[in-house]
Design a protein around this motif. Structure first.
Motif, PDB file in Angstrom:
ATOM      1  N   LEU A 215       0.876  -1.168   0.000  1.00  0.00           N
ATOM      2  CA  LEU A 215       0.000   0.000   0.000  1.00  0.00           C
ATOM      3  C   LEU A 215       0.916   1.223   0.000  1.00  0.00           C
ATOM      4  CD1 LEU A 215      -2.828   1.248   0.192  1.00  0.00           C
ATOM      5  CD2 LEU A 215      -2.633   1.107   2.692  1.00  0.00           C
ATOM      6  N   ARG A 216       1.000   1.897  -1.137  1.00  0.00           N
ATOM      7  CA  ARG A 216       1.924   3.023  -1.277  1.00  0.00           C
ATOM      8  C   ARG A 216       1.126   4.293  -1.553  1.00  0.00           C
ATOM      9  NH1 ARG A 216       7.042   0.568  -4.739  1.00  0.00           N
ATOM     10  NH2 ARG A 216       7.571  -1.087  -3.251  1.00  0.00           N
ATOM     11  N   ARG A 217       0.661   4.895  -0.499  1.00  0.00           N
ATOM     12  CA  ARG A 217      -0.212   6.054  -0.638  1.00  0.00           C
ATOM     13  C   ARG A 217       0.482   7.262  -1.233  1.00  0.00           C
ATOM     14  NH1 ARG A 217      -2.709   6.091   5.340  1.00  0.00           N
ATOM     15  NH2 ARG A 217      -0.549   5.484   5.756  1.00  0.00           N
ATOM     16  N   ARG A 218       1.821   7.299  -1.157  1.00  0.00           N
ATOM     17  CA  ARG A 218       2.563   8.438  -1.714  1.00  0.00           C
ATOM     18  C   ARG A 218       3.090   8.169  -3.121  1.00  0.00           C
ATOM     19  NH1 ARG A 218       6.179  10.765   3.393  1.00  0.00           N
ATOM     20  NH2 ARG A 218       4.408  11.143   4.824  1.00  0.00           N
ATOM     21  N   SER A 219       2.746   7.015  -3.671  1.00  0.00           N
ATOM     22  CA  SER A 219       3.228   6.652  -5.003  1.00  0.00           C
ATOM     23  C   SER A 219       2.141   6.916  -6.034  1.00  0.00           C
ATOM     24  CB  SER A 219       3.638   5.179  -5.030  1.00  0.00           C
ATOM     25  OG  SER A 219       3.845   4.745  -6.356  1.00  0.00           O
ATOM     26  N   LEU A 220       2.409   7.827  -6.967  1.00  0.00           N
ATOM     27  CA  LEU A 220       1.435   8.119  -8.020  1.00  0.00           C
ATOM     28  C   LEU A 220       1.191   6.879  -8.875  1.00  0.00           C
ATOM     29  CD1 LEU A 220      -0.323  10.099  -9.589  1.00  0.00           C
ATOM     30  CD2 LEU A 220       1.721  10.796 -10.863  1.00  0.00           C
ATOM     31  N   GLY A 221       2.254   6.144  -9.191  1.00  0.00           N
ATOM     32  CA  GLY A 221       2.093   4.935  -9.988  1.00  0.00           C
ATOM     33  C   GLY A 221       1.177   3.930  -9.326  1.00  0.00           C
TER      34      GLY A 221
END
Length: 280
Positions: A215-221
């Protein structure tokens, strides 16, 4: 001269991240999505607290920007047209030919977005094999066959899904079909296309999460992949609800089918808008 130590990450046969520890203390990190979307890889010199990002050459960067723009806009417009078609079906006159026409034009934009996404993978900068911290721009190609690359497989399956959708959209113009023919010629390709979209989205998560749940909430991709996958789930719900029941000759639930298409299409449009910002 001692060879650099290399560590590969990914899932199964797919490599999505490579880390080289070069003799002398430098570290180079290549990530599949970052390299093909932004044309960069990370390099940390010996003793440096923070690293830098080495970019591909101007030809490669310009190529990525143009392909990303075309693909993103195609999905934005295609999603908007699919949403409009679903809105006409749900709230408008219900004219079948008008809805089919709007869907068909939207499908052409989806075809374009899918193929250009594949072109972006095929022509993305490639890393060098020794961890030198460079990306090399390959010669332009209109096609390649690289099933052992998860990014290629994901975009190829996506493009295949848009083509199968096109079959369903073309067949929807046919009139006088029996219930069995409608389910075989229109509904079945629709469901197959949805399954391919879901598989493509899963492979997108494999690429960006390196084979693990993340879960990468700061990743736009990550958000682009997640919103696209949400759209695929909604399209699948719509397809299931659109099955024509032999007993009544009508869909299982026309409202769910229309709303699923409308919301799923808006999700694809939103992902296209986000993709506009994922560029070098």
């Amino acid at each position: 001269m001692r060879q650099p130590e290399r560590r590969a990450e990914g899932a199964g046969p797919f490599t999505t991240r490579l880390t080289w520890h070069v003799p002398g203390g430098a570290t180079t990190v290549w990530e599949s999505r970052i390299a093909r979307r932004r044309g960069t890889l990370a390099v940390r010199p010996p003793g440096a607290g923070a690293g830098r990002h080495n970019r591909a050459d101007d030809v490669g960067i310009g190529r990525l920007r143009r392909l990303n723009l075309v693909s993103a806009l195609a999905f934005v417009v295609g999603g908007a047209l699919f949403a409009a078609g679903a809105a006409v079906a749900q709230f408008g006159s219900g004219d079948a030919t008008l809805c089919a026409s709007i869907y068909f034009v939207g499908g052409l934009f989806f075809n374009t977005g899918g193929y250009v996404s594949l072109l972006q993978v095929i022509n993305a900068p490639r890393h060098t094999g020794g961890g030198e911290g460079r990306l090399i721009t390959p010669r332009w190609r209109w096609w390649s066959y690289e099933p052992m690359r998860v990014d290629w497989l994901s975009t190829f399956v996506l493009f295949a899904g848009t083509l199968v959708f096109a079959v369903s959209l073309l067949d929807s113009f046919l009139r006088g079909l029996s219930v069995r023919q409608v389910n075989r010629l229109v509904w079945a390709p629709d469901v197959i296309g949805c399954v391919l979209f879901l598989i493509s989205g899963h492979l997108g998560f494999v690429e960006i999460c390196h084979g693990r749940f993340c879960l990468r909430r700061r990743s736009l991709g990550w958000w682009i992949v997640a919103v696209n996958q949400l759209g695929s789930v909604l399209f699948m719900i719509s397809a299931i609800a659109a099955f024509t029941r032999p007993a009544s000759g009508g869909p299982v639930n026309a409202g769910i089918a229309n709303w699923g298409t409308l919301t799923g299409a808006l999700a694809f449009s939103l992902a296209g808008v986000l993709q506009l910002y994922e560029h070098p």
